[in-house]
Design a protein around this motif. Structure first.
Motif: not given
Length: 238
Positions: A180, A183, A228, A231-232, A235
């Motif tokens: 994370w 990002r 998550p 999912k990231e 995506h």
């Protein structure tokens, strides 16, 4: 398979040297704490508890978490790691899991080293022949001192399992924190898992079932935080 090993080695390279330095600092710090407590001590467990070794170990846990988080993040080494990972063409979710396993091993090494330090202090105490020192003192200390019992729970086998779940949870959460960070986000799960592990790690007699529950909670949080991430990554691929 070679590229997966390369990913593991990349993660290990980022923490091995720093882990060795941390172990050296931990050993030196605990030697000073024991020396300050000194002899005589009525029993081995009094020496261990009076030296506040559990606080040094808890600080080391947090320091290792910081080390693992910074490697691969944008704060330290992120660009270089990203370039290497792009060449290996390994999915980011795979990287998170593999690095999580690598970091979990580092936490297990820290726990094992702490146990070695406690055994070394115990041997020194027995060699000094202070107080009621005797062959049975080691076993009594393993039951009486919460940190010693957490690392060497003897018949409370559930604490071994809990320690493994703590290590895996911390490793995965540190890896996700780096993910994370690359990002511009935050791996919030790490803070809860780290706080749980640091606060509850020392364990007394009869805490086997409670330790298993806490370990499962930490592992559930870590595995839930992977959703998550998945999912990231999905995506981004879309």
């Amino acid at each position: 398979m070679r590229r997966y090993w390369s990913v593991m080695l990349l993660g290990a390279r980022g923490v091995c040297g720093k882990l060795l330095a941390l172990l050296a600092v931990l050993a030196a710090s605990e030697a000073v704490l024991v020396a300050l407590r000194g002899l005589p001590a009525a029993c081995l467990s009094n020496l261990l508890q009076g030296s506040c070794l559990s606080y040094a170990f808890r600080a080391a846990l947090l320091a290792l978490a910081v080390i693992c988080c910074l490697w691969g993040s944008d704060l330290l080494g992120g660009v270089r790691c990203r370039y290497t990972l792009e060449r290996l063409r390994v999915g980011e979710l795979t990287v998170v899991v593999l690095w999580g396993l690598c970091y979990a091993l580092a936490f297990l090494v820290l726990m094992g080293f702490q146990l070695v330090c406690l055994l070394a202090v115990s041997r020194w105490y027995l060699a000094a022949g202070s107080g009621t020192a005797g062959p049975q003192s080691l076993f009594l200390a393993a039951y009486a001192d919460p940190l010693f019992h957490a690392l060497l729970p003897l018949e409370d086998w559930g604490l071994y399992v809990r320690n493994g779940m703590y290590a895996l949870s911390l490793g995965l959460c540190c890896s996700m924190w780096s993910f994370w960070s690359r990002r511009s986000g935050w791996g919030w799960a790490l803070y809860g898992v780290a706080a749980l592990a640091v606060i509850t790690f020392p364990s007394g007699i009869g805490s086997e079932s409670g330790g298993l529950v806490l370990g499962l909670v930490a592992l559930a949080v870590a595995l839930g935080a992977l959703v998550p991430v998945w999912k990231e990554v999905r995506h981004g691929e879309d």
